[in-house]
Design an enzyme around this catalytic site. Structure first.
Site, PDB file in Angstrom:
ATOM      1  N   ASN A  34       0.878  -1.175   0.000  1.00 21.02           N
ATOM      2  CA  ASN A  34       0.000   0.000   0.000  1.00 21.02           C
ATOM      3  C   ASN A  34       0.914   1.224   0.000  1.00 21.02           C
ATOM      4  OD1 ASN A  34      -1.792   2.051   0.491  1.00 21.02           O
ATOM      5  ND2 ASN A  34      -2.406   1.341   2.532  1.00 21.02           N
ATOM      6  N   TRP A  35       1.000   1.852  -1.149  1.00 21.11           N
ATOM      7  CA  TRP A  35       1.939   2.982  -1.289  1.00 21.11           C
ATOM      8  C   TRP A  35       1.399   4.261  -0.644  1.00 21.11           C
ATOM      9  CZ3 TRP A  35       3.926   2.337  -7.096  1.00 21.11           C
ATOM     10  CH2 TRP A  35       4.603   1.105  -7.193  1.00 21.11           C
ATOM     11  N   LYS A  36       0.154   4.206  -0.202  1.00 22.07           N
ATOM     12  CA  LYS A  36      -0.489   5.369   0.455  1.00 22.07           C
ATOM     13  C   LYS A  36      -0.284   6.637  -0.395  1.00 22.07           C
ATOM     14  CE  LYS A  36      -0.098   3.059   4.877  1.00 22.07           C
ATOM     15  NZ  LYS A  36       0.020   3.151   6.338  1.00 22.07           N
ATOM     16  N   HIS A  85      -9.406   1.160   5.161  1.00 22.51           N
ATOM     17  CA  HIS A  85      -8.129   1.375   5.843  1.00 22.51           C
ATOM     18  C   HIS A  85      -8.355   2.313   7.024  1.00 22.51           C
ATOM     19  CE1 HIS A  85      -3.995   2.406   6.713  1.00 22.51           C
ATOM     20  NE2 HIS A  85      -3.643   1.338   6.016  1.00 22.51           N
ATOM     21  N   GLU A  97      -6.724   4.679   8.103  1.00 22.07           N
ATOM     22  CA  GLU A  97      -6.473   6.097   7.796  1.00 22.07           C
ATOM     23  C   GLU A  97      -7.697   6.726   7.138  1.00 22.07           C
ATOM     24  OE1 GLU A  97      -2.849   5.301   5.703  1.00 22.07           O
ATOM     25  OE2 GLU A  97      -1.902   4.749   7.591  1.00 22.07           O
ATOM     26  N   GLU A 143      -5.052  -4.954  10.572  1.00 21.45           N
ATOM     27  CA  GLU A 143      -4.009  -3.958  10.810  1.00 21.45           C
ATOM     28  C   GLU A 143      -4.261  -3.242  12.137  1.00 21.45           C
ATOM     29  OE1 GLU A 143      -2.145  -2.741   6.729  1.00 21.45           O
ATOM     30  OE2 GLU A 143      -3.742  -1.346   7.232  1.00 21.45           O
ATOM     31  N   GLY A 173       2.933   2.107  10.869  1.00 24.05           N
ATOM     32  CA  GLY A 173       3.906   3.190  10.732  1.00 24.05           C
ATOM     33  C   GLY A 173       4.659   3.521  12.009  1.00 24.05           C
ATOM     34  N   SER A 188       3.782  -2.266  10.256  1.00 21.27           N
ATOM     35  CA  SER A 188       5.245  -2.303  10.422  1.00 21.27           C
ATOM     36  C   SER A 188       5.878  -3.633   9.989  1.00 21.27           C
ATOM     37  CB  SER A 188       5.634  -1.969  11.872  1.00 21.27           C
ATOM     38  OG  SER A 188       5.233  -0.650  12.186  1.00 21.27           O
ATOM     39  N   GLY A 225       3.073  -1.064   4.256  1.00 26.29           N
ATOM     40  CA  GLY A 225       3.159   0.356   3.936  1.00 26.29           C
ATOM     41  C   GLY A 225       4.600   0.745   3.644  1.00 26.29           C
ATOM     42  N   GLY A 226       5.282   1.262   4.657  1.00 28.74           N
ATOM     43  CA  GLY A 226       6.635   1.805   4.511  1.00 28.74           C
ATOM     44  C   GLY A 226       7.609   0.910   3.754  1.00 28.74           C
TER      45      GLY A 226
HETATM   46  P1  13P Z   1       3.320   0.280   7.640  1.00 33.04           P
HETATM   47  O1  13P Z   1       3.818  -1.000   7.026  1.00 33.04           O
HETATM   48  O2  13P Z   1       4.056   1.482   7.183  1.00 33.04           O
HETATM   49  O3  13P Z   1       3.219   0.158   9.134  1.00 33.04           O
HETATM   50  O4  13P Z   1       1.813   0.492   7.095  1.00 33.04           O
HETATM   51  C1  13P Z   1       0.918  -0.539   7.214  1.00 33.04           C
HETATM   52  C2  13P Z   1      -0.321  -0.183   6.481  1.00 33.04           C
HETATM   53  O5  13P Z   1      -1.074   0.671   6.908  1.00 33.04           O
HETATM   54  C3  13P Z   1      -0.581  -0.866   5.210  1.00 33.04           C
HETATM   55  O6  13P Z   1      -1.858  -0.628   4.749  1.00 33.04           O
END
Ligand code: 13P
Length: 267
Positions: free
Chosen positions: A10-12, A104, A106, A176, A182, A222, A243-244
């Site tokens: 997920n590149w957000k 998600h 967020e 999640e 993050g 993470s 994510g990251g």
């Molecule tokens: P991180 O891997 O950066 O913690 O993000 C997880 C995430 O929200 C994937 O959708």
């Protein structure tokens, strides 16, 4: 292991088109040495403006599978109309997507998405022939208050309301925990596995044993190359939503490579 693992990035809200293209090429360069049969299901979710910079990579071994699949990070449930700033399932499909991430944390937190909206999105995605990746997870306060399981069971039941067992079976869920996103703080893998097994039992309750056995449930929060092996060795964790660590080809490819190596041995 009967369920094919999924490694999803997920590149957000990151990467300009040229950067997205470079990252995509880095992943494509890695998967060229393998068939879709060997690889986990790989999904990448760029921002909408970078959908044109990436593409589905089909496998040429004759298996009919894809080496890389594309996902939208969100969608609207209506087909078209006066919904400024939104994007429909058909538009995502038209841009090459076969998956859509919904619910998600967020989006729930910053854009007030409700369980009801997520349910409408899931239905629209499935009706459009795409696969929803339905996210769920608890806050630290909820975890400390001991309501994790009931909160997540509620999110899952609401998201799957009125969806057929057959459609549920092909859907994907991502657990999640919000406090792990993050933060560098991964959820203990036994605990993540316990929650994911609980989610599977909720799916069994609403859609039956066959759907519960088939649905792929991912862990997210993470995830890094150093955590994936232990996570993938657990009975109910079918992959990761990252994510990251998905923003660099090296770390994302390392996660894919470790998943490939482990899957056969671990389950
Ligand atoms: P991180 O891997 O950066 O913690 O993000 C997880 C995430 O929200 C994937 O959708």
């Amino acid at each position: 292991m009967s369920r094919k693992p999924i490694i999803a990035g997920n590149w957000k809200m990151n990467l300009l088109q040229s950067e997205a293209k470079e990252l995509f090429e880095g992943i494509k360069g890695f998967v060229k040495d393998y068939t879709a049969v060997e690889l986990p299901t790989i999904v990448i979710a760029p921002v909408f403006t970078s959908l044109a910079a990436v593409e589905t990579v089909k496998c040429d071994c004759g298996c009919g599978g894809n080496k890389i699949n594309i996902a939208g990070q969100n969608c609207h449930w209506e087909k078209s109309g006066a919904y400024t700033g939104e994007i429909s399932v058909e538009m995502l499909a038209d841009a090459g997507c076969s998956y859509v991430i919904i619910g998600h944390s967020e989006r729930r937190q910053y854009f007030s998405e409700t369980d009801e909206m997520i349910n409408k999105k899931a239905k629209a995605i499935l009706a459009g022939g795409l696969i929803p990746i339905i996210c769920c997870g608890e806050t630290l306060e909820q975890r400390e208050a001991g309501v994790t399981d009931s909160w997540i069971a509620g999110q899952i039941k609401a998201a799957l309301e009125g969806i057929s067992s057959e459609d549920i079976a092909k859907s994907v869920i991502a657990y999640e925990p919000i406090w792990a996103i993050g933060t560098g703080k991964t959820c203990d893998s036994d605990e993540a596995n316990r929650v994911i097994a609980m989610i599977r039992s909720v799916v069994k309750e609403v859609a039956g044993a066959e759907a519960a056995d088939a649905i792929r449930i991912l862990y997210g929060g993470s995830v890094k190359p150093s955590t994936i092996e232990e996570q993938m060795s657990k009975s109910d964790i079918d992959g990761a939503l990252i994510g990251g660590a998905s923003l660099k080809a090296d770390s994302f490819n390392e996660i894919i490579a470790k998943t490939m190596k482990l899957v056969v041995a671990a389950k």
